[in-house]
Design an enzyme around this catalytic site. Structure first.
Site, short mmCIF file in Angstrom:
data_model
loop_
_atom_site.label_atom_id
_atom_site.label_comp_id
_atom_site.label_asym_id
_atom_site.label_seq_id
_atom_site.Cartn_x
_atom_site.Cartn_y
_atom_site.Cartn_z
N GLU A 13 3.60 1.86 1.48
CA GLU A 13 5.05 1.66 1.60
C GLU A 13 5.77 1.96 0.29
OE1 GLU A 13 2.65 -0.88 2.25
OE2 GLU A 13 3.82 -2.49 3.16
N VAL A 37 1.33 -12.15 3.51
CA VAL A 37 -0.12 -12.01 3.61
C VAL A 37 -0.71 -11.40 2.34
CG1 VAL A 37 -2.03 -11.04 4.93
CG2 VAL A 37 0.02 -11.83 6.11
N HIS A 55 10.81 0.62 -4.93
CA HIS A 55 10.16 -0.55 -5.52
C HIS A 55 11.10 -1.24 -6.50
CE1 HIS A 55 9.10 3.07 -7.88
NE2 HIS A 55 9.49 2.32 -8.89
N ASP A 113 0.85 -1.19 0.00
CA ASP A 113 0.00 0.00 0.00
C ASP A 113 0.89 1.25 0.00
OD1 ASP A 113 -2.79 -1.23 0.09
OD2 ASP A 113 -1.66 -2.39 1.55
N CYS A 119 4.44 -8.34 -1.83
CA CYS A 119 4.16 -7.21 -0.95
C CYS A 119 5.46 -6.95 -0.21
CB CYS A 119 2.97 -7.48 -0.04
SG CYS A 119 3.11 -8.99 0.94
ZN LIG Z 1 10.30 3.10 -10.71
#
Ligand SMILES: [Zn+2]
Length: 129
Positions: A31, A75, A37, A29, A70
């Site tokens: 984060e 989860v 990422h 979410d 995630c």
């Molecule tokens: Zn990027």
């Protein structure tokens, strides 16, 4: 028919992530906005995941493998992978998605291993690292 969902390790993903048939789907979410990422990943947050299933399918047209993760892939990642897999089965997807996978240890494991991380703000990251 239920599809099997397999796990992929960070080192395996590192080797195959640039393959044009693979999409990496980040279901964290908030984060994502402060932790960075995996370069080239798509962002479909778990809290709105169900509403966005059709969009995800459209965004991954032409891909045959989707890798979900995630933060820890314990989860949210597995849950969203399962939901997506069920969705594709329900609509009798003929678009060719054959493999639904989960990244072991999630983004945190990926980052902790020193693998390439991007900090752009796009929901569909186009950066290649
Ligand atoms: Zn990027």
């Amino acid at each position: 028919m239920a599809r099997s969902i397999r796990y992929i390790t960070g080192s395996q993903l590192l080797n195959v992530r640039r393959h044009p048939n693979i999409a990496i789907v980040d279901v964290r979410d908030d984060e994502r906005s402060y932790d960075g990422h995996i370069a080239g990943s798509l962002h479909f947050p778990s809290d709105t995941f169900l509403d966005n299933l059709p969009t995800l399918l459209e965004a991954t047209k032409g891909k045959d493998t989707l890798v979900f993760h995630c933060a820890l892939s314990q989860v949210r990642g597995p849950k969203c992978a399962r939901r997506f897999s069920d969705y594709v089965s329900e609509i009798n997807d003929e678009m060719g998605i054959k493999n639904v996978m989960i990244l072991e240890r999630g983004y945190n494991g990926w980052e902790a291993s020193g693998r390439p991380v991007c900090r752009c703000t796009n929901n569909a990251c186009k950066v290649e690292l």
